[in-house]
Design a protein around this motif. Structure first.
Motif, PDB file in Angstrom:
ATOM      1  N   ALA A 446     -23.544  16.372   0.445  1.00 58.04           N
ATOM      2  CA  ALA A 446     -23.416  16.200  -1.000  1.00 58.04           C
ATOM      3  C   ALA A 446     -22.359  17.139  -1.571  1.00 58.04           C
ATOM      4  CB  ALA A 446     -24.764  16.444  -1.673  1.00 58.04           C
ATOM      5  N   GLU A 447     -22.384  18.399  -1.140  1.00 63.34           N
ATOM      6  CA  GLU A 447     -21.384  19.360  -1.614  1.00 63.34           C
ATOM      7  C   GLU A 447     -19.986  18.981  -1.139  1.00 63.34           C
ATOM      8  OE1 GLU A 447     -22.316  23.335  -0.591  1.00 63.34           O
ATOM      9  OE2 GLU A 447     -24.123  23.449  -1.841  1.00 63.34           O
ATOM     10  N   ILE A 448     -19.900  18.525   0.117  1.00 64.01           N
ATOM     11  CA  ILE A 448     -18.585  18.181   0.677  1.00 64.01           C
ATOM     12  C   ILE A 448     -17.975  16.997  -0.074  1.00 64.01           C
ATOM     13  CG2 ILE A 448     -17.431  17.251   2.727  1.00 64.01           C
ATOM     14  CD1 ILE A 448     -19.403  18.931   4.412  1.00 64.01           C
ATOM     15  N   THR A 449     -18.747  15.924  -0.269  1.00 66.35           N
ATOM     16  CA  THR A 449     -18.204  14.756  -0.979  1.00 66.35           C
ATOM     17  C   THR A 449     -17.891  15.098  -2.428  1.00 66.35           C
ATOM     18  OG1 THR A 449     -20.499  14.023  -1.362  1.00 66.35           O
ATOM     19  CG2 THR A 449     -19.320  13.056   0.499  1.00 66.35           C
ATOM     20  N   GLY A 450     -18.703  15.975  -3.014  1.00 64.61           N
ATOM     21  CA  GLY A 450     -18.422  16.409  -4.387  1.00 64.61           C
ATOM     22  C   GLY A 450     -17.095  17.137  -4.482  1.00 64.61           C
ATOM     23  N   GLU A 451     -16.825  18.010  -3.508  1.00 68.75           N
ATOM     24  CA  GLU A 451     -15.557  18.746  -3.490  1.00 68.75           C
ATOM     25  C   GLU A 451     -14.376  17.792  -3.277  1.00 68.75           C
ATOM     26  OE1 GLU A 451     -13.057  21.865  -3.910  1.00 68.75           O
ATOM     27  OE2 GLU A 451     -15.252  21.882  -4.212  1.00 68.75           O
ATOM     28  N   VAL A 452     -14.565  16.790  -2.408  1.00 66.60           N
ATOM     29  CA  VAL A 452     -13.499  15.819  -2.158  1.00 66.60           C
ATOM     30  C   VAL A 452     -13.167  15.041  -3.435  1.00 66.60           C
ATOM     31  CG1 VAL A 452     -12.961  13.652  -0.950  1.00 66.60           C
ATOM     32  CG2 VAL A 452     -13.947  15.585   0.298  1.00 66.60           C
ATOM     33  N   LEU A 453     -14.187  14.626  -4.153  1.00 66.27           N
ATOM     34  CA  LEU A 453     -13.942  13.869  -5.393  1.00 66.27           C
ATOM     35  C   LEU A 453     -13.229  14.718  -6.438  1.00 66.27           C
ATOM     36  CD1 LEU A 453     -17.280  11.833  -5.703  1.00 66.27           C
ATOM     37  CD2 LEU A 453     -15.069  11.092  -4.810  1.00 66.27           C
ATOM     38  N   LYS A 454     -13.496  16.024  -6.440  1.00 63.94           N
ATOM     39  CA  LYS A 454     -12.757  16.909  -7.349  1.00 63.94           C
ATOM     40  C   LYS A 454     -11.283  16.957  -6.962  1.00 63.94           C
ATOM     41  CE  LYS A 454     -16.555  20.048  -8.583  1.00 63.94           C
ATOM     42  NZ  LYS A 454     -17.063  21.444  -8.470  1.00 63.94           N
ATOM     43  N   ARG A 455     -11.025  17.023  -5.648  1.00 61.51           N
ATOM     44  CA  ARG A 455      -9.633  17.070  -5.195  1.00 61.51           C
ATOM     45  C   ARG A 455      -8.885  15.773  -5.481  1.00 61.51           C
ATOM     46  NH1 ARG A 455      -9.873  19.211   0.937  1.00 61.51           N
ATOM     47  NH2 ARG A 455      -7.620  18.791   0.768  1.00 61.51           N
ATOM     48  N   LEU A 456      -9.632  14.682  -5.604  1.00 68.67           N
ATOM     49  CA  LEU A 456      -9.015  13.369  -5.845  1.00 68.67           C
ATOM     50  C   LEU A 456      -9.118  12.925  -7.296  1.00 68.67           C
ATOM     51  CD1 LEU A 456     -10.312  11.475  -2.670  1.00 68.67           C
ATOM     52  CD2 LEU A 456      -8.005  12.354  -3.052  1.00 68.67           C
ATOM     53  N   GLU A 457      -9.445  13.855  -8.198  1.00 74.58           N
ATOM     54  CA  GLU A 457      -9.660  13.491  -9.614  1.00 74.58           C
ATOM     55  C   GLU A 457      -8.467  12.757 -10.200  1.00 74.58           C
ATOM     56  OE1 GLU A 457     -10.737  16.982 -11.744  1.00 74.58           O
ATOM     57  OE2 GLU A 457     -12.888  16.754 -11.370  1.00 74.58           O
ATOM     58  N   ASN A 458      -7.253  13.269  -9.967  1.00 74.80           N
ATOM     59  CA  ASN A 458      -6.057  12.618 -10.535  1.00 74.80           C
ATOM     60  C   ASN A 458      -5.885  11.206  -9.995  1.00 74.80           C
ATOM     61  OD1 ASN A 458      -5.440  14.860 -12.059  1.00 74.80           O
ATOM     62  ND2 ASN A 458      -4.074  15.746 -10.500  1.00 74.80           N
ATOM     63  N   GLN A 459      -6.068  11.041  -8.692  1.00 73.56           N
ATOM     64  CA  GLN A 459      -5.923   9.713  -8.089  1.00 73.56           C
ATOM     65  C   GLN A 459      -6.990   8.757  -8.607  1.00 73.56           C
ATOM     66  OE1 GLN A 459      -6.009   9.820  -3.828  1.00 73.56           O
ATOM     67  NE2 GLN A 459      -5.374   7.692  -3.584  1.00 73.56           N
ATOM     68  N   ILE A 460      -8.188   9.250  -8.765  1.00 76.10           N
ATOM     69  CA  ILE A 460      -9.277   8.412  -9.281  1.00 76.10           C
ATOM     70  C   ILE A 460      -9.000   8.018 -10.722  1.00 76.10           C
ATOM     71  CG2 ILE A 460     -11.726   8.415  -9.896  1.00 76.10           C
ATOM     72  CD1 ILE A 460     -12.178  10.250  -7.470  1.00 76.10           C
ATOM     73  N   SER A 461      -8.509   8.995 -11.506  1.00 80.61           N
ATOM     74  CA  SER A 461      -8.234   8.737 -12.925  1.00 80.61           C
ATOM     75  C   SER A 461      -7.090   7.735 -13.090  1.00 80.61           C
ATOM     76  CB  SER A 461      -7.903  10.058 -13.622  1.00 80.61           C
ATOM     77  OG  SER A 461      -7.535   9.839 -14.956  1.00 80.61           O
ATOM     78  N   GLN A 462      -6.029   7.904 -12.310  1.00 87.40           N
ATOM     79  CA  GLN A 462      -4.873   7.015 -12.442  1.00 87.40           C
ATOM     80  C   GLN A 462      -5.199   5.576 -12.055  1.00 87.40           C
ATOM     81  OE1 GLN A 462      -1.837   8.854 -10.073  1.00 87.40           O
ATOM     82  NE2 GLN A 462      -1.630  10.635 -11.439  1.00 87.40           N
ATOM     83  N   THR A 463      -6.032   5.405 -11.023  1.00 90.27           N
ATOM     84  CA  THR A 463      -6.347   4.055 -10.546  1.00 90.27           C
ATOM     85  C   THR A 463      -7.610   3.479 -11.202  1.00 90.27           C
ATOM     86  OG1 THR A 463      -7.642   4.955  -8.717  1.00 90.27           O
ATOM     87  CG2 THR A 463      -5.296   4.532  -8.314  1.00 90.27           C
ATOM     88  N   LYS A 464      -8.314   4.346 -12.003  1.00 89.52           N
ATOM     89  CA  LYS A 464      -9.584   3.945 -12.640  1.00 89.52           C
ATOM     90  C   LYS A 464     -10.603   3.486 -11.594  1.00 89.52           C
ATOM     91  CE  LYS A 464      -7.339   2.615 -16.983  1.00 89.52           C
ATOM     92  NZ  LYS A 464      -7.124   1.548 -17.987  1.00 89.52           N
ATOM     93  N   ALA A 465     -10.578   4.184 -10.465  1.00 91.47           N
ATOM     94  CA  ALA A 465     -11.486   3.829  -9.366  1.00 91.47           C
ATOM     95  C   ALA A 465     -12.931   4.155  -9.736  1.00 91.47           C
ATOM     96  CB  ALA A 465     -11.090   4.580  -8.094  1.00 91.47           C
ATOM     97  N   ARG A 466     -13.842   3.307  -9.266  1.00 90.07           N
ATOM     98  CA  ARG A 466     -15.279   3.545  -9.460  1.00 90.07           C
ATOM     99  C   ARG A 466     -15.876   3.851  -8.086  1.00 90.07           C
ATOM    100  NH1 ARG A 466     -14.552  -0.907 -13.032  1.00 90.07           N
ATOM    101  NH2 ARG A 466     -15.268  -2.361 -11.413  1.00 90.07           N
ATOM    102  N   ILE A 467     -16.553   4.985  -8.009  1.00 92.76           N
ATOM    103  CA  ILE A 467     -17.098   5.433  -6.714  1.00 92.76           C
ATOM    104  C   ILE A 467     -18.610   5.563  -6.838  1.00 92.76           C
ATOM    105  CG2 ILE A 467     -17.084   7.281  -4.995  1.00 92.76           C
ATOM    106  CD1 ILE A 467     -14.198   7.814  -5.749  1.00 92.76           C
ATOM    107  N   HIS A 468     -19.324   4.904  -5.931  1.00 91.49           N
ATOM    108  CA  HIS A 468     -20.782   4.895  -5.945  1.00 91.49           C
ATOM    109  C   HIS A 468     -21.306   5.775  -4.803  1.00 91.49           C
ATOM    110  CE1 HIS A 468     -20.481   1.515  -8.761  1.00 91.49           C
ATOM    111  NE2 HIS A 468     -19.579   0.990  -7.924  1.00 91.49           N
ATOM    112  N   LEU A 469     -22.243   6.649  -5.143  1.00 91.21           N
ATOM    113  CA  LEU A 469     -22.804   7.592  -4.164  1.00 91.21           C
ATOM    114  C   LEU A 469     -24.291   7.318  -3.956  1.00 91.21           C
ATOM    115  CD1 LEU A 469     -21.195  10.832  -5.603  1.00 91.21           C
ATOM    116  CD2 LEU A 469     -20.480   9.653  -3.552  1.00 91.21           C
ATOM    117  N   PRO A 470     -24.822   7.610  -2.777  1.00 90.44           N
ATOM    118  CA  PRO A 470     -26.277   7.474  -2.571  1.00 90.44           C
ATOM    119  C   PRO A 470     -27.025   8.595  -3.304  1.00 90.44           C
ATOM    120  CG  PRO A 470     -25.260   8.421  -0.629  1.00 90.44           C
ATOM    121  CD  PRO A 470     -24.139   8.045  -1.563  1.00 90.44           C
ATOM    122  N   GLU A 471     -28.316   8.413  -3.478  1.00 93.64           N
ATOM    123  CA  GLU A 471     -29.107   9.433  -4.176  1.00 93.64           C
ATOM    124  C   GLU A 471     -29.249  10.704  -3.351  1.00 93.64           C
ATOM    125  OE1 GLU A 471     -32.835   7.791  -5.310  1.00 93.64           O
ATOM    126  OE2 GLU A 471     -31.973   6.324  -6.689  1.00 93.64           O
TER     127      GLU A 471
END
Length: 592
Positions: A446-471
């Motif tokens: 959970a911590e690792i994927t959270g850190e990865v999504l922070k590193r990809l914030e600009n890419q996610i924002s530019q592409t308006k990507a929607r990412i679904h995570l398990p509980e």
């Protein structure tokens, strides 16, 4: 009144007293290897039984818990002392080191800490029930108790097995000693099993401390009637006539006391000659000097001598036998023929197996170098050519005083320089991963994927990507920094090659008891089946030239996952909108 002492309480006290007496006798006459550990074992048994006597007599729950905790000083340490004694007694000195002893004490120390803090967590004893008729305490165990009991039983079983094996190897007069030691140890062992697993017809009745009485009587009998510790059994075994190891025994004045036929054959001596030679002359015959023996080499050296026209290699071990006052009694030299072993080791060193391994490593290296060369040729050539060409254009723009054009060209150069830097970084990662030794530890996905999504914030924002995570995520084993690189590459690729906007689903599936498969699903155009393996092996792009990249991400992923003991794969129906599912597996904690 806080205590009600019964006959069983006094029997426990008697058992503890006998154990202390035995410990004192052994300590005073600790000639044999490991005798002090047997003395410590008896002291631990005394603490156990005496505290257990007070626990049995205590009338309140708090007092019973108090004496149970004190009893655990003996309970937790007794198995360790017995195992150390067994290692010494059976001549396994190379394992019976101070480091081994300290490592063996880790679990007992933790158990003792858990016992004295049990009221805060109840992981050793969950509850205590006092039988109203017998006043026996019936303990219900927590999960740590089973860790302690498995560790204790394993230590005891190992010690007993060592003694059993030794019973078949020692010289006949000492077999009885070893068998009596085994019986004296098994009695408390089986009594403990009956108590722990509540097999006794009387609930809460622990026969273990009582069994120490019989165990103590057996050891006392061995000590006085069979002279248990006058000579280490294995030492006597070494001087019997049919031993293949050469044995030389000399006294404190370097006078030869005895030698066996194997030694006489090596030195080409007959029985009448063996006592005529000074020690130095005999050692010279086997090309060994006393000064070579030291603690640093475990009092062991190797020599090569000619025996009956044949060159042979021998391992020579030196041992001093001391009395109870630490005075030298005699010296023993043991010569073991290691000619065949040396030949085998030398053959193995030059064998095809090592050559094959070396060739495989070279093939892998050549494969990597070839892939790196193609990558450099394709992905670094264009940016380098661009830098060369644009530098001339910048010079011309500056001469024409066209600063805006020069700045525009510099931005392009900067962008391509960053691209080259990223390629070089990835090439270095591939090289480092191939050589690095990795220790697998639990990681927080959970911590690792959270850190990865922070590193990809600009890419996610530019592409308006929607990412679904398990509980929730399972606990996997790996190295956090490397696993983060895996997630970063796969999620980044899913965003790049996903739909518009990218729809990405992260998940996992426990594919076996010891492995979990993590998945990254996108909604892009997918991949043809014939490219599934190629994208991992050949440093290939995923197929869209309009997307920036250099094709090293997936090989890095494969290399990392392989190093962590897992596998990486991709599946796709090659239908637009259904995208790809990239998967990688990691070890998890097996379920019981």
């Amino acid at each position: 009144m806080s205590y009600n002492f019964s006959l069983l309480s006094y029997i426990r006290f008697l058992s503890g007293l006998i154990a202390l007496i035995i410990a004192y006798i052994i300590w005073k006459r600790k000639i044999a290897h490991g005798a002090r550990y047997l003395a410590f074992f008896e002291i631990a048994a005394a603490i156990w039984t005496i505290a257990d006597g007070f626990e049995e007599a205590a009338l309140t729950e708090s007092l019973k818990f108090l004496w149970a905790k004190l009893a655990y000083i003996g309970v937790t340490s007794s198995a360790v002392f017995f195992l150390m004694f067994s290692l010494y007694y059976t001549w396994q000195e190379k394992y019976a080191t101070r480091k081994t002893f300290l490592l063996l004490l880790i679990i007992p120390s933790l158990t003792l800490l858990v016992a004295f803090t049990n009221s805060y967590h109840h992981i050793l004893w969950e509850t205590l029930e006092i039988d109203s008729e017998t006043n026996y305490g019936i303990y219900y165990y927590g999960w740590w108790f089973w860790i302690h009991i498995v560790y204790t039983y394993t230590s005891l079983s190992t010690g007993i097995i060592l003694l059993l094996v030794n019973a078949f190897r020692v010289y006949r007069p000492y077999k009885t000693n070893t068998w009596l030691l085994v019986i004296g140890t098994i009695l408390p062992f089986f009594a403990s099993i009956i108590y722990v697993f509540k097999l006794s017809p009387v609930k809460g009745l622990d026969f273990t401390p009582i069994s120490f009485v019989f165990s103590g009587v057996i050891i006392l009998f061995s000590f006085y009637r069979l002279r248990l510790f006058d000579v280490t059994p294995i030492a006597r075994k070494l001087v019997i006539e049919n031993l293949s190891v050469g044995i030389l025994v000399v006294d404190a004045n370097n006078c030869i006391i005895d030698s066996n036929p194997a030694f006489n054959s090596i030195c080409q001596l007959n029985i009448s000659q063996q006592t005529r030679y000074p020690l130095d002359e005999l050692l010279a015959r086997i090309k060994v000097e006393m000064k070579v023996f030291s603690k640093t080499n475990d009092y062991t050296t190797e020599t090569q001598i000619n025996v009956k026209g044949e060159q042979k290699s021998y391992e020579v071990k030196y041992h001093e036998v001391l009395d109870k006052s630490n005075r030298l009694v005699c010296k023993i030299f043991m010569m073991n023929d290691i000619t065949v072993r040396k030949m085998i080791l030398e053959a193995i060193a030059e064998s095809n197996k090592n050559r094959k391994i070396e060739l495989l490593e070279k093939e892998e290296l050549i494969k990597d170098l070839d892939a790196y060369a193609r990558t450099v040729a394709h992905d670094l050539k264009n940016p380098i050519n661009l830098l060369v060409g644009f530098s001339d254009l910048i010079k011309a723009s500056l001469l024409e005083n066209n600063k805006a054009r020069a700045i525009e060209l510099l931005d392009i150069i900067n962008k391509n320089s960053n691209k080259m830097s990223a390629i070089i970084d990835d090439l270095l990662k591939l090289s480092i991963i191939r050589k690095e030794e990795i220790e697998l530890i639990p990681i927080n996905t959970a911590e690792i994927t959270g850190e990865v999504l922070k590193r990809l914030e600009n890419q996610i924002s530019q592409t308006k990507a929607r990412i679904h995570l398990p509980e929730k995520w399972p606990v996997a084993f790996g190295k956090s920094q490397l696993v983060e690189e895996v997630w970063l590459n796969l999620i980044s690729n899913a965003i790049k090659y996903g739909g518009n906007p990218p729809e990405i689903t992260l998940g996992y599936e426990e594919t076996s008891q010891s492995f979990c498969t993590f998945q990254i699903r996108d909604n892009g155009n997918g991949l043809p089946e014939n490219s599934f393996d190629k994208i991992f092996e050949d440093f290939e792009r995923l197929g869209r030239e309009d997307i920036e990249g250099h094709g090293l991400g997936l090989p890095i992923v494969k290399r990392i996952v392989g190093k962590l003991g897992g596998k990486v794969s991709v599946n796709s129906s090659n239908r637009p909108g259904e995208g790809c599912v990239f998967s990688f597996s990691l070890p998890i904690l097996p379920k019981t």
